[in-house]
Design an enzyme around this catalytic site. Structure first.
Site, PDB file in Angstrom:
ATOM      1  N   CYS A 298      -4.667  10.040   5.753  1.00  0.00           N
ATOM      2  CA  CYS A 298      -4.515   9.038   4.687  1.00  0.00           C
ATOM      3  C   CYS A 298      -5.833   8.744   3.981  1.00  0.00           C
ATOM      4  CB  CYS A 298      -3.922   7.764   5.242  1.00  0.00           C
ATOM      5  SG  CYS A 298      -4.877   7.075   6.603  1.00  0.00           S
TER       6      CYS A 298
ATOM      7  N   GLU B  86      -0.009  -0.526   5.915  1.00  0.00           N
ATOM      8  CA  GLU B  86      -1.084   0.476   5.865  1.00  0.00           C
ATOM      9  C   GLU B  86      -0.533   1.668   5.094  1.00  0.00           C
ATOM     10  OE1 GLU B  86      -4.173   0.227   7.100  1.00  0.00           O
ATOM     11  OE2 GLU B  86      -3.945  -1.706   8.113  1.00  0.00           O
TER      12      GLU B  86
HETATM   13  P1  NAD Z   1       6.894   7.482   5.289  1.00  0.00           P
HETATM   14  O1  NAD Z   1       6.734   6.246   4.484  1.00  0.00           O
HETATM   15  O2  NAD Z   1       7.833   8.529   4.816  1.00  0.00           O
HETATM   16  O3  NAD Z   1       7.390   7.121   6.781  1.00  0.00           O
HETATM   17  C1  NAD Z   1       6.767   6.132   7.563  1.00  0.00           C
HETATM   18  C2  NAD Z   1       7.783   5.525   8.507  1.00  0.00           C
HETATM   19  O4  NAD Z   1       8.832   4.905   7.777  1.00  0.00           O
HETATM   20  C3  NAD Z   1       8.434   6.511   9.460  1.00  0.00           C
HETATM   21  O5  NAD Z   1       8.474   5.959  10.748  1.00  0.00           O
HETATM   22  C4  NAD Z   1       9.817   6.698   8.885  1.00  0.00           C
HETATM   23  O6  NAD Z   1      10.789   6.958   9.864  1.00  0.00           O
HETATM   24  C5  NAD Z   1      10.102   5.385   8.201  1.00  0.00           C
HETATM   25  N1  NAD Z   1      10.935   5.513   7.010  1.00  0.00           N
HETATM   26  C6  NAD Z   1      10.973   6.570   6.135  1.00  0.00           C
HETATM   27  N2  NAD Z   1      11.853   6.312   5.138  1.00  0.00           N
HETATM   28  C7  NAD Z   1      12.384   5.083   5.383  1.00  0.00           C
HETATM   29  C8  NAD Z   1      13.351   4.267   4.724  1.00  0.00           C
HETATM   30  N3  NAD Z   1      13.942   4.681   3.607  1.00  0.00           N
HETATM   31  N4  NAD Z   1      13.645   3.061   5.254  1.00  0.00           N
HETATM   32  C9  NAD Z   1      13.057   2.640   6.374  1.00  0.00           C
HETATM   33  N5  NAD Z   1      12.130   3.387   7.056  1.00  0.00           N
HETATM   34  C10 NAD Z   1      11.813   4.579   6.574  1.00  0.00           C
HETATM   35  O7  NAD Z   1       5.416   8.026   5.502  1.00  0.00           O
HETATM   36  P2  NAD Z   1       4.937   9.322   6.262  1.00  0.00           P
HETATM   37  O8  NAD Z   1       5.409  10.521   5.529  1.00  0.00           O
HETATM   38  O9  NAD Z   1       5.241   9.211   7.701  1.00  0.00           O
HETATM   39  O10 NAD Z   1       3.354   9.188   6.104  1.00  0.00           O
HETATM   40  C11 NAD Z   1       2.665   9.611   4.974  1.00  0.00           C
HETATM   41  C12 NAD Z   1       2.149   8.447   4.162  1.00  0.00           C
HETATM   42  O11 NAD Z   1       1.585   7.470   4.998  1.00  0.00           O
HETATM   43  C13 NAD Z   1       1.042   8.851   3.215  1.00  0.00           C
HETATM   44  O12 NAD Z   1       1.215   8.178   1.995  1.00  0.00           O
HETATM   45  C14 NAD Z   1      -0.214   8.382   3.907  1.00  0.00           C
HETATM   46  O13 NAD Z   1      -1.297   8.132   3.042  1.00  0.00           O
HETATM   47  C15 NAD Z   1       0.261   7.133   4.550  1.00  0.00           C
HETATM   48  N6  NAD Z   1      -0.556   6.818   5.692  1.00  0.00           N
HETATM   49  C16 NAD Z   1      -1.317   5.692   5.648  1.00  0.00           C
HETATM   50  C17 NAD Z   1      -2.142   5.393   6.708  1.00  0.00           C
HETATM   51  C18 NAD Z   1      -3.006   4.175   6.704  1.00  0.00           C
HETATM   52  O14 NAD Z   1      -3.578   3.863   7.752  1.00  0.00           O
HETATM   53  N7  NAD Z   1      -3.158   3.452   5.611  1.00  0.00           N
HETATM   54  C19 NAD Z   1      -2.181   6.224   7.816  1.00  0.00           C
HETATM   55  C20 NAD Z   1      -1.372   7.352   7.817  1.00  0.00           C
HETATM   56  C21 NAD Z   1      -0.555   7.632   6.753  1.00  0.00           C
END
Ligand code: NAD
Length: 456
Positions: A243, A209
Site C-alpha cells: 500500500c 487504512e
Molecule cells: P479490498 O477492499 O478489496 O478488501 C479488503 C477486505 O474487505 C477483505 O477482507 C475483503 O474480504 C473485504 N471486502 C471486499 N469487498 C467487500 C464488500 N463489497 N463488502 C464488504 N467487505 C468487502 O482490498 P484488498 O484488495 O484486500 O487490498 C488492496 C487495497 O488495500 C489497496 O488499495 C491497498 O492500497 C489497500 N491497503 C491499504 C493498507 C494500509 O495500511 N493503508 C494496507 C494494505 C492494503
C-alpha cells in the site's frame, strides 16, 4: 459455530470484565507470540502457497513486525492502561483531573490480502492489548494464510475473546450488520466507503487504512545510484503489492535519462531474471489482478521489463517512461510491479498537479535542496512519508501509521494503535471543603467580574 453465537460469546466475555485485567492481557499477548512461534513453519508454507514468498521476506515484512509490535505493547501496557493525572483549571479548583483509559468493547477487524498476517494480526493484538475482544476477518483472497490464521487462533484462544471468521464479501456483509464498538478496516477506498456506511448505522467509530497513488519525487540534486537502489527495493518488494509502495516517479528532466538507466541497473542487480523463475520475487496474487496489471503495460511506453510469465502469475519489474498524468496507468493505484516515470521541468507545476489528485497514503522525496524538499512536504497532504527513502517509515512504532482523505482515517502502530482501540474518560474529583460562590445565584456584577477574570 454460527456468527450470532460468536458475537454473543464476545459480548458476554467483555461484560465479564476479564479483558480489563492487565495481567490477563499480558498473558494473552505472550501466548500469541508462543502460538505464532510454534506454528512458524505452517505460516511460512501458507504464504509460499499464496504468493511464492521467501522465508526472509515473510519474516521482514510480516512476522518481524508482529513480534516487534508485541514487544512494544508488552513493554508499555501497564503504563498505557493506567489513569493519568492531568492539570486542573481554575474554574474547577480545588479539584483533581484524570484521564482514565477504557477499552471500546467488542471490535471487528477486517484485513487485506497483500501482507495478510501483519495487516490482520497487528491491529488484532493491539485491540486485545487495549482490553477489547476481537473478531478478525482476514482477506479470502490470500486463502492459505486466512486458513492458517483461523486454525491457529481459533484452536488456542477462547472464541469470546479472539476469533477468526473466514470469508469474503458475503460473510463481511453479514458481519457488518451487527453492532460493534469499533471497526478497523484495511483495504481499498471503494470498500472503505461500504464499511464506513455500515458503521454509521450504529455510530461505530472506524479506522480506515486505505490506499492511493503515492508520488515519489526525485529532485535534480538526488544522488542517482542510491536513490534508484532504495526505490527499486521499495517498489518491487512483494511485487509492488504494497500500500505504501512508490506508485509513480516524478523526476527532474535534467537527470531523467541517467535515473532511468540507474533504475534498470538496480533491478538487474537485485533480481536475477537470467533463470526464468526468479528466486525471491513474489507472484501477483490472482488472475484478476494479473490481467488488470498486464493491461496497464503499454508496450510502446516500456523502458525496461514488461515481460510476463502467465503460468506463474509473474510480471517482471517494469519501468514505463514518457508517461503523462493522462495515461491510464496514472488513473488508479497500480498495486503491482509497474513503475511509471514522469519527468518535469517545473517543480511548482508538478506539485500543483499532485495537489489536485486524491490525498495519497505516502509521499517520498529524494534530493538535497531543503527549500525544494520543504516546498513538497508543506504543500502536499499525505498520510506519511520519507525524505531520501521509501516504505521504511512504517516500521517506526513511534510514528502513527495511517492515511488522510481518500487514503484513510485514523492511525495505528505503537501508542497510536492503543489509542485507536481506547476511550479516554475525562474525570474531575472535587472536595467538599471549599465552595466558591461565583457560579451560584443570585447573579451579581462582582461575581461576573471574577468569572471574566478566570476565563479571559
Ligand atoms: P479490498 O477492499 O478489496 O478488501 C479488503 C477486505 O474487505 C477483505 O477482507 C475483503 O474480504 C473485504 N471486502 C471486499 N469487498 C467487500 C464488500 N463489497 N463488502 C464488504 N467487505 C468487502 O482490498 P484488498 O484488495 O484486500 O487490498 C488492496 C487495497 O488495500 C489497496 O488499495 C491497498 O492500497 C489497500 N491497503 C491499504 C493498507 C494500509 O495500511 N493503508 C494496507 C494494505 C492494503
Amino acid at each position: 459455530m454460527s456468527l450470532s453465537e460468536i458475537i454473543r460469546q464476545q459480548k458476554q466475555f467483555y461484560q465479564s470484565g476479564k479483558t480489563r485485567d492487565v495481567t490477563y492481557t499480558l498473558k494473552q499477548l505472550t501466548k500469541i507470540k508462543q502460538v505464532i512461534k510454534a506454528n512458524e513453519s505452517l505460516i511460512y508454507d501458507a504464504i509460499m502457497a499464496d504468493f511464492g514468498k521467501s522465508v526472509f521476506e515473510t519474516y521482514t515484512t510480516e512476522l518481524g513486525l508482529i513480534y516487534h509490535e508485541l514487544k512494544i505493547l508488552k513493554r508499555h501496557l501497564k503504563k498505557w492502561r493506567s489513569s493519568k493525572k492531568i492539570s486542573t483549571d481554575l474554574a474547577n479548583w480545588p479539584g483533581k483531573s484524570y484521564l482514565i483509559p477504557e477499552p471500546l468493547g467488542n471490535t471487528l477487524i477486517i484485513g487485506a490480502w497483500n501482507y495478510p498476517y501483519q495487516l490482520s494480526l497487528l491491529p488484532a493484538l493491539t485491540a486485545l492489548a487495549a482490553g477489547n475482544t476481537v473478531i478478525l476477518k482476514p482477506s479470502e483472497i490470500a486463502r492459505h494464510t486466512s486458513r492458517i490464521m483461523a486454525q491457529i487462533i481459533n484452536q488456542n484462544f477462547p472464541s469470546g475473546l479472539f476469533h477468526v471468521v473466514e470469508g469474503g464479501v458475503i460473510e463481511t456483509t453479514e458481519l457488518l450488520k451487527n453492532h460493534f464498538d469499533k471497526i478497523f478496516f484495511t483495504g481499498s477506498t471503494h470498500v472503505g466507503r461500504i464499511v464506513y456506511q455500515a458503521a454509521a448505522k450504529n455510530l461505530t467509530p472506524v479506522t480506515l487504512e486505505l490506499g492511493g497513488k503515492s508520488p515519489t519525487f526525485v529532485l535534480k540534486d538526488a544522488p542517482i545510484n542510491i536513490t534508484a537502489k532504495r526505490i527499486v527495493w521499495a517498489k518491487f518488494l512483494n511485487a509492488g503489492q504494497t500500500c505504501v509502495a512508490p506508485d509513480y516517479i516524478l523526476v527532474d528532466k535534467s537527470i531523467e535519462s541517467d535515473f532511468l538507466k540507474a533504475l534498470s541497473r538496480e533491478i538487474e542487480r537485485q533480481y536475477n531474471f537470467k533463470a526464468n523463475l526468479p528466486e525471491n520475487y513474489v507472484r501477483i496474487i490472482n488472475k484478476t489482478n494479473f490481467e488488470r496489471l498486464h493491461a496497464l503495460i503499454e508496450p510502446k511506453k516500456v523502458y525496461y521489463g514488461g515481460q510476463i510469465l502467465p503460468e506463474q502469475n509473474i510480471i517482471k519489474p517494469t519501468i514505463l517512461h514518457s508517461i503523462s498524468f493522462e495515461d491510464s496507468v496514472m488513473k488508479d493505484e497500480i498495486f503491482g510491479p509497474i513503475l511509471p516515470v514522469i519527468s518535469y521541468t517545473d517543480l511548482n507545476q508538478v506539485i500543483h498537479q499532485v495537489k489536485n489528485m486524491p490525498k495519497p497514503l505516502a509521499c517520498y522525496v529524494y534530493g538535497k535542496n531543503q527549500k525544494d524538499i520543504d516546498k513538497i512536504i508543506n504543500n502536499l497532504s499525505f498520510g506519511g512519508g520519507m525524505i531520501n527513502d521509501s516504505v521504511m517509515y512504517l516500521t517506526n512504532p513511534n510514528l502513527p501509521f495511517g492515511g488522510v482523505g481518500f487514503s484513510g482515517m485514523g492511525s495505528y502502530h505503537g501508542k497510536a494503535g492503543f489509542d485507536a482501540f481506547t476511550h479516554y474518560k475525562s474525570l474531575i474529583k472535587k472536595t467538599f471543603w471549599f465552595e466558591p460562590p461565583f457560579k451560584y445565584l443570585p447573579y451579581k456584577p462582582w461575581k461576573l467580574k471574577i468569572l471574566k477574570w478566570i476565563f479571559e
